[in-house]
Design an enzyme around this catalytic site. Structure first.
Site, PDB file in Angstrom:
ATOM      1  N   ASP A   1       0.876  -1.263   0.108  1.00 13.84           N
ATOM      2  CA  ASP A   1       0.155   0.164  -0.085  1.00 13.84           C
ATOM      3  C   ASP A   1       0.941   1.338   0.176  1.00 13.84           C
ATOM      4  OD1 ASP A   1      -2.228  -1.402   0.097  1.00 13.84           O
ATOM      5  OD2 ASP A   1      -3.130  -0.252   1.717  1.00 13.84           O
TER       6      ASP A   1
ATOM      7  N   ASN B   1     -20.136   6.385  -5.327  1.00 12.83           N
ATOM      8  CA  ASN B   1     -21.536   6.163  -4.888  1.00 12.83           C
ATOM      9  C   ASN B   1     -22.176   7.307  -4.690  1.00 12.83           C
ATOM     10  OD1 ASN B   1     -21.985   3.312  -5.641  1.00 12.83           O
ATOM     11  ND2 ASN B   1     -20.340   2.852  -4.131  1.00 12.83           N
TER      12      ASN B   1
END
EC number: 2.7.2.1
Length: 397
Positions: A147, A334
């Site tokens: 990451d 979203n």
């Protein structure tokens, strides 16, 4: 060529089996409650669910069941484990040692152990998962994808904290940044959508989930990011406080007589939009409460949107301009309302949003107008695909 992608948490394990030739996920699965009563594996193939409920005392047992599910005659997608050409592992922290993904060997495992002090919650389960796979699949090459790696290109003046230099030299205290695999993926997709080379673009990527971070990408490299030494820094998040005055922690310990562990719980698990709203860490619940007139819920959203907008503004200064802004992850993909609120106040950059296009949820789309000076995209992230691509690149010579 089929690649297994594994992401191990402390009591959970996510996996995907990806056909890297077509870049299609053949199977996706989640193992929950490892080492706890009620262990369950749920695998999806072509929308069909396959569930295994049996005790899993550790990650090795969980990986055994993953492999069993993948080769299951009725519900599996491969006939034999030998069809898995390689395994790609998500590893949260690679420290300063790893600026890219790496083939796992004993030396790499030692380096991962050395990074545990930098990521005490995340690296141990990552390591346990790798060890379990190496034991069960000793001849299969394994790759670690970090990451932190994408942010190893940060210039020293961006990653250095204004603390005594010895803390950096002796203890590795500096900005590392996280969500690198996601930022790398969506910035590259944005360049494809613009039909331009990423090296010629200035891009700000917004990974907005329960954990959230921004990244400034210049010439294809991360030059600034909002998370820091840990994933606690930067934006207000679901349950994390993000950037606050560090002396508040001393106040909590000295004046409120809280222990370091209690302070840790507050800033990591009881803060962010949950702390302000008192409603939830789920933005859907908070948006619903705000619409019903809950003032604290509205304030939580206002604080969140403000910290993202503020950081975008700062990163335009870091980049000396911006060509594209990308929204990704749960909220970024979203919530049309959040995207609108975040961009509201950035009109000075020449940003214009197409309200109809912005209503789309979870789809790859440009939401800016044709005459917008800055392109704005919604791009669903695909960290698993990025891990699979890296794994192929490293294992296929």
């Amino acid at each position: 060529m089929k690649i297994l992608v594994v992401n191990c948490g402390s009591s959970s394990l996510k996996y995907q089996l990806i056909d890297i030739t077509s870049e299609e996920a053949l199977a996706k699965g989640l193992v929950e409650r490892i080492g706890i009563e009620g262990s369950i594996l749920t695998q999806k193939v072509n929308g069909e669910k396959y569930i295994i409920e049996e005790p899993m005392k550790d990650h090795k047992k969980a990986i055994e069941l993953v492999l069993k599910a993948l080769v299951d005659k009725e519900h599996g997608v491969i006939s034999d484990m030998s069809e898995i050409a390689a395994v790609g592992h998500r590893v949260v922290h690679g420290g300063e040692k790893y600026a890219s993904s790496v083939l796992i060997d004993d030396e790499v495992m030692k380096a991962l152990e050395d990074c545990v002090k930098l990521a005490p919650l995340h690296n141990p389960p990552n390591i346990i998962g790798i060890n379990a796979c190496r034991e069960l699949m000793p001849k299969t090459p394994m790759v670690a994808v970090f990451d932190t790696a994408f942010h190893q290109t940060l210039p020293d003046y961006a990653y250095m904290y204004p603390l005594p230099y010895e803390l950096y030299e002796q203890n590795g205290i500096r900005k590392y940044g996280f969500h690198g695999t996601s930022h790398r993926y969506v910035s590259s997709v944005a360049s494809e959508m613009m039909e331009k080379d990423l090296k010629d673009l200035k891009v700000i990527t917004c990974h907005l989930g329960n954990g959230a971070s921004l990244c400034a990408v210049k010439e294809g490299k991360s030059v600034e990011t909002s998370m820091g030494f840990t994933p606690l820094a930067g934006l207000a998040m679901g349950t994390r406080c993000g950037d606050i005055d560090p002396a508040i922690l001393l106040f909590m310990e000295r004046e409120l007589k809280m222990s370091p562990d209690e302070v840790d719980t507050v800033i990591n698990k009881k803060s962010g939009v949950l702390g302000i709203s008192g409603v939830s860490s789920d933005f859907r619940d908070i948006e619903g409460a705000a619409e019903e007139g809950n003032k604290r819920a509205k304030l939580a959203l206002d604080v969140y949107h403000y910290t993202v907008r503020q950081t975008i503004g700062a990163y335009t200064a870091v980049l000396n301009g911006v060509d594209a802004i990308v929204f990704t992850a749960g909220l970024g993909e979203n919530s049309a309302a959040s995207r609108e609120e975040i961009l509201n106040g950035l009109e000075y950059l020449g940003i214009k949003i197409d309200a109809e296009k912005n209503k789309q949820r979870g789809k790859q789309i440009e939401i800016s107008t044709e005459d917008s000076k800055v392109k704005v995209f919604v791009i669903p992230t695909d960290e698993e695909l990025m891990i699979a691509r890296d794994t192929k690149e490293i294992t296929v010579k």
